[in-house]
Design an enzyme around this catalytic site. Structure first.
Site, PDB file in Angstrom:
ATOM      1  N   ASP A 118      -0.459 -15.808  -7.997  1.00 29.42           N
ATOM      2  CA  ASP A 118      -1.224 -14.654  -7.534  1.00 29.42           C
ATOM      3  C   ASP A 118      -2.494 -15.208  -6.884  1.00 29.42           C
ATOM      4  OD1 ASP A 118      -2.951 -12.483  -7.222  1.00 29.42           O
ATOM      5  OD2 ASP A 118      -2.108 -11.400  -8.916  1.00 29.42           O
TER       6      ASP A 118
ATOM      7  N   ARG B  76      12.457   2.804   6.260  1.00 31.57           N
ATOM      8  CA  ARG B  76      12.312   2.098   4.976  1.00 31.57           C
ATOM      9  C   ARG B  76      12.797   0.648   5.092  1.00 31.57           C
ATOM     10  NH1 ARG B  76      15.999   2.364   1.222  1.00 31.57           N
ATOM     11  NH2 ARG B  76      16.671   4.459   1.781  1.00 31.57           N
TER      12      ARG B  76
ATOM     13  N   TYR C 246      -5.107 -10.665 -13.916  1.00 29.66           N
ATOM     14  CA  TYR C 246      -5.230  -9.227 -13.709  1.00 29.66           C
ATOM     15  C   TYR C 246      -4.426  -8.500 -14.790  1.00 29.66           C
ATOM     16  CZ  TYR C 246      -5.160  -4.656 -11.573  1.00 29.66           C
ATOM     17  OH  TYR C 246      -5.284  -3.306 -11.344  1.00 29.66           O
TER      18      TYR C 246
ATOM     19  N   LYS D 103      -7.891  -6.420  -1.456  1.00 30.37           N
ATOM     20  CA  LYS D 103      -9.147  -7.122  -1.759  1.00 30.37           C
ATOM     21  C   LYS D 103      -9.664  -7.886  -0.533  1.00 30.37           C
ATOM     22  CE  LYS D 103      -8.664  -5.761  -6.063  1.00 30.37           C
ATOM     23  NZ  LYS D 103      -7.316  -5.199  -6.054  1.00 30.37           N
TER      24      LYS D 103
HETATM   25  C1  LIG Z   1      -5.461 -10.635  -9.129  1.00 28.15           C
HETATM   26  C2  LIG Z   1      -4.856  -9.301  -8.807  1.00 28.15           C
HETATM   27  N1  LIG Z   1      -3.542  -9.206  -8.607  1.00 28.15           N
HETATM   28  C3  LIG Z   1      -2.954  -8.023  -8.323  1.00 28.15           C
HETATM   29  C4  LIG Z   1      -3.687  -6.863  -8.253  1.00 28.15           C
HETATM   30  C5  LIG Z   1      -3.009  -5.552  -7.956  1.00 28.15           C
HETATM   31  O1  LIG Z   1      -3.279  -5.149  -6.645  1.00 28.15           O
HETATM   32  P1  LIG Z   1      -3.302  -3.615  -6.137  1.00 28.15           P
HETATM   33  O2  LIG Z   1      -4.452  -2.938  -6.798  1.00 28.15           O
HETATM   34  O3  LIG Z   1      -3.418  -3.771  -4.649  1.00 28.15           O
HETATM   35  O4  LIG Z   1      -1.986  -3.022  -6.553  1.00 28.15           O
HETATM   36  C6  LIG Z   1      -5.070  -6.919  -8.446  1.00 28.15           C
HETATM   37  C7  LIG Z   1      -5.892  -5.681  -8.391  1.00 28.15           C
HETATM   38  O5  LIG Z   1      -7.037  -5.675  -8.765  1.00 28.15           O
HETATM   39  C8  LIG Z   1      -5.665  -8.162  -8.750  1.00 28.15           C
HETATM   40  O6  LIG Z   1      -6.985  -8.276  -8.973  1.00 28.15           O
END
Ligand SMILES: Cc1ncc(COP(=O)(O)O)c(C=O)c1O
Length: 367
Positions: free
Chosen positions: A166, A44, A96, A191
Site C-alpha cells: 500500500d 463497466r 490503515y 490522497k
Molecule cells: C494507507 C491507506 N490505504 C487505503 C486507504 C483507503 O482509501 P480510500 O479512502 O480512497 O478508499 C486509505 C484511506 O485513508 C489509506 O490511508
C-alpha cells in the site's frame, strides 16, 4: 527523462487534437458484430478516460495500472484476486485500520487466516512461512513505520509468497514498489496522488500480465468502477504531483524539526528525522519522506485544545492535499496510538504560516 517531466506528460496525446480529451460519459458503445473487435463495449468494462489515466499510472508505477472507485475498492480487489479459503495473509500491525477491518471481517469469514506483525525492524519477514500474501504499508498510516520493501520482497519470493504494498502515503513519485520486487502496488488516490481533496479514487498496479488480467476482471465483475469525471480531474491533478510533493516534503521536514524542538510535544514521528528508526531505509528507498508528520501531545485534552486553536490548518481526516489538515487520530478508534496522537498533513501553504499557526496552537495547549 527526469521523472518530473515524465509525470507532466504521462497519458497525454502527441497526435493533433486536444492535449488530453475531456471526460467521456458513456454507458453504451456502438459495437456491431464480434465484441472482441471493439476496444470499448460497455461502461463497466472499459472507458477511454480511464485508459488515458491508467496509461499515466502505468508509466509512473512500471506495470499495468487498473483504476478503481476508491482505495478500499483497490484493496478489496487484491485480496479477492489473490487469496482463497485456507490461505494465510500477513498484515502490518500499524496500517490503515480499514484494511485490517476488511481482512478480519470479510477475509476471516471466507476462511482466510490473518497474521499480524510489526512493520518496524522488517518483522513481517518472521511471519511468512506458509503464507499466500504479504501486505506491506510503508511509511505506515498513522505511525509512519518504515520497512525495507526489497528485503521483504526477497524473503517472500523465497517462500512463494505474493507481495502487495500500500503506497498511499508515498505515491509513485516518492517510492516505486514494483521496482523493489512487489507483486502488486495498491493506493488510495484520494490522497497525495491527486492532492486537491475533491475525488475518491484508487488503483492497483502489477507487472504480472496474469495478475493484471485477474484484477481487471475483478473490477468488471464487482463493478467497483471510477466515474469518468473523477478520473479526468485526477489526471489533471497528476501534472503537478512533483511540484506539490517537493514543496510538501520540504515543509513536512521543517515542521517535524520544529515540533521536535517544542516542549509540549512528547514524540514526533517522521521518517525524514535522523532519529526515526526507519530513517536509513526510507532515505534509500524513497525520493522524499512524504507530507505526513505525526506527533503526540500529552493527553486528549491537550490535543483537542491544539486542534481548536489552529486557524489556518483545518481539522479534517484524509491527508496529502494542498491544504494543511490535522486530526486527533484516536477519535476514530482502531489504531494502537495514544489519545493525544495527532496526524498532521502538510500542505502547500508557505511554511512560515504553517509554523506560526502551529506555534499559536501549541501555546493554547498550555491553558
Ligand atoms: C494507507 C491507506 N490505504 C487505503 C486507504 C483507503 O482509501 P480510500 O479512502 O480512497 O478508499 C486509505 C484511506 O485513508 C489509506 O490511508
Amino acid at each position: 527523462m527526469h521523472p518530473d517531466t515524465t509525470i507532466l506528460h504521462a497519458g497525454y496525446r502527441s497526435e493533433p487534437g486536444p492535449f488530453r480529451a475531456g471526460p467521456q460519459f458513456s454507458s453504451t458503445y456502438t459495437t456491431p458484430g464480434d465484441p472482441s473487435q471493439h476496444p470499448f463495449t460497455y461502461g463497466r468494462n472499459q472507458n477511454p478516460t480511464w485508459t488515458a489515466w491508467e496509461d499515466a499510472l502505468s508509466t509512473l508505477e512500471g506495470g499495468h495500472a487498473i483504476a478503481f472507485a476508491s482505495g478500499m475498492a483497490a484493496v478489496a480487489a487484491v485480496f479477492g484476486a489473490s487469496v482463497k479459503p485456507g490461505d494465510v495473509i500477513v498484515l502490518p500491525e500499524d496500517s490503515y485500520y480499514a484494511v485490517r477491518l476488511l481482512a478480519s471481517g470479510w477475509l476471516s469469514a471466507c476462511g482466510v487466516q490473518i497474521r499480524l506483525a510489526p512493520t518496524r525492524g522488517n518483522r513481517q519477514a518472521d511471519a511468512l512461512d506458509g503464507a499466500r500474501l504479504l501486505w506491506i504499508e510503508t511509511p505506515s498510516n498513522p505511525q509512519l513505520d518504515v520497512c525495507d520493501i526489497r528485503h521483504l520482497a526477497e524473503a517472500a519470493r523465497d517462500r512463494g509468497v505474493l507481495v502487495a504494498v500500500d503506497n498511499t502515503t508515498a505515491t509513485p513519485y516518492l517510492q516505486r514498489p514494483l521496482t523493489l520486487g512487489a507483486t502488486y502496488v495498491v493506493a488510495s488516490d484520494t490522497k497525495a496522488l491527486t492532492g486537491h481533496s475533491d475525488v475518491v479514487l484508487g488503483h492497483v498496479a502489477t507487472a504480472d500480465d496474469n495478475a493484471a488480467a485477474a484484477i481487471r476482471s475483478w473490477r468488471t465483475l464487482h463493478g467497483a468502477i471510477p466515474g469518468p469525471m473523477e478520473v479526468w480531474l485526477a489526471h489533471r491533478s497528476l501534472a503537478t504531483l512533483p511540484l506539490r510533493m517537493n514543496r510538501q516534503c520540504a515543509s513536512a521536514q521543517a515542521l517535524a524539526a520544529f515540533l521536535a524542538s517544542q516542549p509540549q510535544v512528547t514524540k514526533v514521528y517522521y521518517p525524514g528525522l535522523s532519529d526515526h528508526p526507519g530513517h536509513a531505509i526510507a532515505a534509500r528507498q524513497m525520493n522524499g519522506f512524504g507530507p505526513v508528520v505525526s506527533f503526540e501531545l500529552p493527553t486528549r485534552t491537550h490535543a483537542e485544545a491544539f486542534l481548536s486553536a489552529l486557524t489556518l490548518v483545518r481539522e479534517a481526516t484524509s491527508f496529502g492535499g494542498v491544504h494543511s489538515t490535522a486530526e486527533r487520530r484516536a477519535r476514530w478508534g482502531g489504531d494502537a496510538i495514544s489519545e493525544g496522537f495527532i496526524r498532521f498533513s502538510v500542505g502547500c501553504e508557505a511554511i512560515d504560516d504553517i509554523v506560526d499557526d502551529v506555534t499559536r496552537a501549541l501555546r493554547a495547549t498550555m491553558g
